[in-house]
Design an enzyme around this catalytic site. Structure first.
Site, mmCIF file in Angstrom:
data_model
loop_
_atom_site.group_PDB
_atom_site.id
_atom_site.type_symbol
_atom_site.label_atom_id
_atom_site.label_comp_id
_atom_site.label_asym_id
_atom_site.label_seq_id
_atom_site.Cartn_x
_atom_site.Cartn_y
_atom_site.Cartn_z
ATOM 1 N N HIS A 35 1.567 -8.419 5.057
ATOM 2 C CA HIS A 35 2.238 -8.650 3.868
ATOM 3 C C HIS A 35 3.707 -8.344 3.847
ATOM 4 O O HIS A 35 3.672 -7.896 4.757
ATOM 5 C CB HIS A 35 1.722 -9.260 2.532
ATOM 6 C CG HIS A 35 0.743 -7.625 2.413
ATOM 7 N ND1 HIS A 35 2.528 -6.619 2.037
ATOM 8 C CD2 HIS A 35 -0.315 -7.372 2.282
ATOM 9 C CE1 HIS A 35 1.177 -6.114 1.592
ATOM 10 N NE2 HIS A 35 -0.362 -6.044 1.799
ATOM 11 N N HIS A 38 3.892 -4.180 3.896
ATOM 12 C CA HIS A 38 4.280 -3.871 5.161
ATOM 13 C C HIS A 38 5.431 -4.045 5.907
ATOM 14 O O HIS A 38 5.698 -2.955 6.096
ATOM 15 C CB HIS A 38 2.826 -4.520 6.193
ATOM 16 C CG HIS A 38 1.791 -3.935 5.610
ATOM 17 N ND1 HIS A 38 0.651 -4.885 4.904
ATOM 18 C CD2 HIS A 38 0.737 -3.066 5.340
ATOM 19 C CE1 HIS A 38 -0.706 -4.762 5.016
ATOM 20 N NE2 HIS A 38 -0.527 -3.658 4.758
ATOM 21 N N LYS A 150 2.770 2.275 -2.441
ATOM 22 C CA LYS A 150 1.118 1.935 -2.820
ATOM 23 C C LYS A 150 0.320 3.138 -3.141
ATOM 24 O O LYS A 150 -1.432 3.096 -3.883
ATOM 25 C CB LYS A 150 0.748 0.522 -2.683
ATOM 26 C CG LYS A 150 -0.482 0.275 -3.248
ATOM 27 C CD LYS A 150 -0.357 -1.722 -3.644
ATOM 28 C CE LYS A 150 -1.902 -2.014 -3.710
ATOM 29 N NZ LYS A 150 -2.567 -2.422 -2.791
ATOM 30 N N SER A 186 -0.994 -7.059 -1.710
ATOM 31 C CA SER A 186 -2.381 -6.542 -0.855
ATOM 32 C C SER A 186 -2.524 -7.469 0.058
ATOM 33 O O SER A 186 -2.993 -8.268 -0.785
ATOM 34 C CB SER A 186 -3.157 -5.872 -2.576
ATOM 35 O OG SER A 186 -4.522 -5.274 -1.532
ATOM 36 N N ARG A 188 -5.608 -7.530 0.108
ATOM 37 C CA ARG A 188 -7.214 -7.516 -0.780
ATOM 38 C C ARG A 188 -6.570 -8.704 -1.943
ATOM 39 O O ARG A 188 -7.566 -9.553 -2.563
ATOM 40 C CB ARG A 188 -8.013 -6.901 -1.740
ATOM 41 C CG ARG A 188 -8.059 -5.642 -0.339
ATOM 42 C CD ARG A 188 -8.463 -4.390 -1.019
ATOM 43 N NE ARG A 188 -9.609 -3.914 -0.017
ATOM 44 C CZ ARG A 188 -9.526 -2.731 0.649
ATOM 45 N NH1 ARG A 188 -8.246 -1.666 0.512
ATOM 46 N NH2 ARG A 188 -10.388 -2.215 1.390
HETATM 47 P P1 AMP Z 1 -3.038 -1.161 4.642
HETATM 48 O O1 AMP Z 1 -2.842 -1.695 5.727
HETATM 49 O O2 AMP Z 1 -3.425 -1.378 3.133
HETATM 50 O O3 AMP Z 1 -3.779 -0.296 5.356
HETATM 51 O O4 AMP Z 1 -1.284 -0.635 4.122
HETATM 52 C C1 AMP Z 1 -0.658 -0.028 5.068
HETATM 53 C C2 AMP Z 1 0.176 0.859 4.608
HETATM 54 O O5 AMP Z 1 1.546 -0.477 3.610
HETATM 55 C C3 AMP Z 1 0.063 1.629 3.732
HETATM 56 O O6 AMP Z 1 1.259 2.512 3.817
HETATM 57 C C4 AMP Z 1 0.298 1.266 2.429
HETATM 58 O O7 AMP Z 1 1.077 2.321 1.667
HETATM 59 C C5 AMP Z 1 1.617 0.447 2.774
HETATM 60 N N1 AMP Z 1 1.383 -0.671 1.738
HETATM 61 C C6 AMP Z 1 0.135 -2.075 1.437
HETATM 62 N N2 AMP Z 1 0.747 -2.714 0.454
HETATM 63 C C7 AMP Z 1 1.849 -2.145 -0.104
HETATM 64 C C8 AMP Z 1 3.153 -2.546 -0.969
HETATM 65 N N3 AMP Z 1 2.367 -3.591 -1.686
HETATM 66 N N4 AMP Z 1 4.125 -2.151 -1.019
HETATM 67 C C9 AMP Z 1 4.853 -0.758 -0.374
HETATM 68 N N5 AMP Z 1 3.740 -0.598 1.036
HETATM 69 C C10 AMP Z 1 2.705 -0.707 0.962
#
Ligand code: AMP
Length: 285
Positions: A35, A38, A150, A186, A188
């Site tokens: 999203h 990322h 986040k 997120s 989620r």
């Molecule tokens: P994930 O795929 O949830 O493991 O997230 C991958 C990376 O994206 C991690 O470094 C998260 O902290 C970052 N991330 C996820 N959501 C956000 C957001 N809303 N704003 C900034 N970074 C994010």
């Protein structure tokens, strides 16, 4: 052009080749379902580095029993299209057995930073995160790695790990990207029903209440914590924690703080959301 590789050795070679070409490497580790949060990390990497690699891997090690590993959203084609659109150079999307072949048994574990907050609620979670990210750092080699604030505690832990283990990686924490109404993006959020989506704003209301009080001069961690907790409790089915801690050590401050992390984790139905703000540093969420 965006190249896709599946094998760790191919990923290592592509990063080595970029550096051999005098291009600095930027790494954006993700679990996919990309999203704009990322993609903001991709933009940050593009600003700082010449060759941007995104990894997409739903890491089984960081999910506990009964968590959402099986239903975690996976849509590789959409993710790849997003990466292509943003000019990502390399996508590494390994299969689980490429990262964890039979007989895999090494664990990377860090100390006190992993104990409170998420560490308390999700006991093996950070060992899973540090283990997979150590592998990704080792495969990538010298690079600048982008993480979202986040997952504030995760960012702090990974910066610590890279320093403690002399990994040739600069770990950068990037700002939280939010929807217009303040909800942190997120993967989620897609689980939320319409009513849950509306109630989810309880988190950002709580963070704003604490941020406003701080702006008016309140400095007592407990008072700031309670203001946030009241809003979160009103909206959510179950609250794992609303914490007010030192932004560097993640423990409650002993004297008047110059900055304070308000961190929240709470459940709406079967969905668990986290969010945070650093009072004294971050803008109003
Ligand atoms: P994930 O795929 O949830 O493991 O997230 C991958 C990376 O994206 C991690 O470094 C998260 O902290 C970052 N991330 C996820 N959501 C956000 C957001 N809303 N704003 C900034 N970074 C994010």
């Amino acid at each position: 052009m965006t190249t896709v590789v599946r094998k760790p050795a191919e990923f290592r070679r592509a990063c080595d080749d970029a550096r051999a070409d005098a291009r600095s490497v930027g790494l954006v580790p993700t679990m996919g379902a990309l999203h704009d949060g990322h993609l903001s990390l991709v933009e940050a990497a593009k600003i700082r580095t010449d060759f941007v690699a995104v990894t997409i891997f739903v890491n089984p090690l960081q999910f506990g029993a009964g968590e959402d590993l099986d239903r975690y959203p996976r849509n590789f084609e959409d993710d790849l299209a997003g990466c292509r659109k943003r000019g990502v150079d390399l996508v590494f999307a390994p299969a689980p057995n490429a990262m964890y072949p039979a007989q895999f048994q090494t664990n990377v574990s860090i100390g006190d930073l992993a104990t409170p907050l998420e560490g308390e609620c999700r006991p093996a979670h950070f060992d899973g995160v540090t283990t997979v990210v150590a592998k990704l750092f080792n495969l990538t080699g010298p690079c600048t790695a982008m993480f979202g604030r986040k997952d504030y505690q995760q960012w702090k832990i990974l910066a610590r790990m890279a320093r403690d283990l002399d990994m040739p990686v600069e770990v950068v924490g990037c700002p939280i990207v939010r929807e217009l109404d303040g909800l942190a993006l997120s993967s989620r959020n897609r689980y939320l029903s319409d009513t849950e989506r509306a109630r989810a704003l309880g988190i950002v209301s709580g963070l704003r209440a604490a941020h406003d009080a701080w702006a008016e001069g309140e400095r007592h961690p407990d008072a700031l914590r309670s203001l946030a907790a009241k809003q979160v409790q009103a909206g959510f089915d179950r609250v794992d924690y609303v914490a007010a801690v030192d932004p560097d050590t993640l423990v409650p401050p002993t004297e008047a703080p110059s900055g304070l992390l308000i961190a929240v984790a709470a459940h709406l139905g079967t969905t668990r959301l986290i969010d945070n703000v650093v009072l004294g540093a971050d803008p109003r969420p």
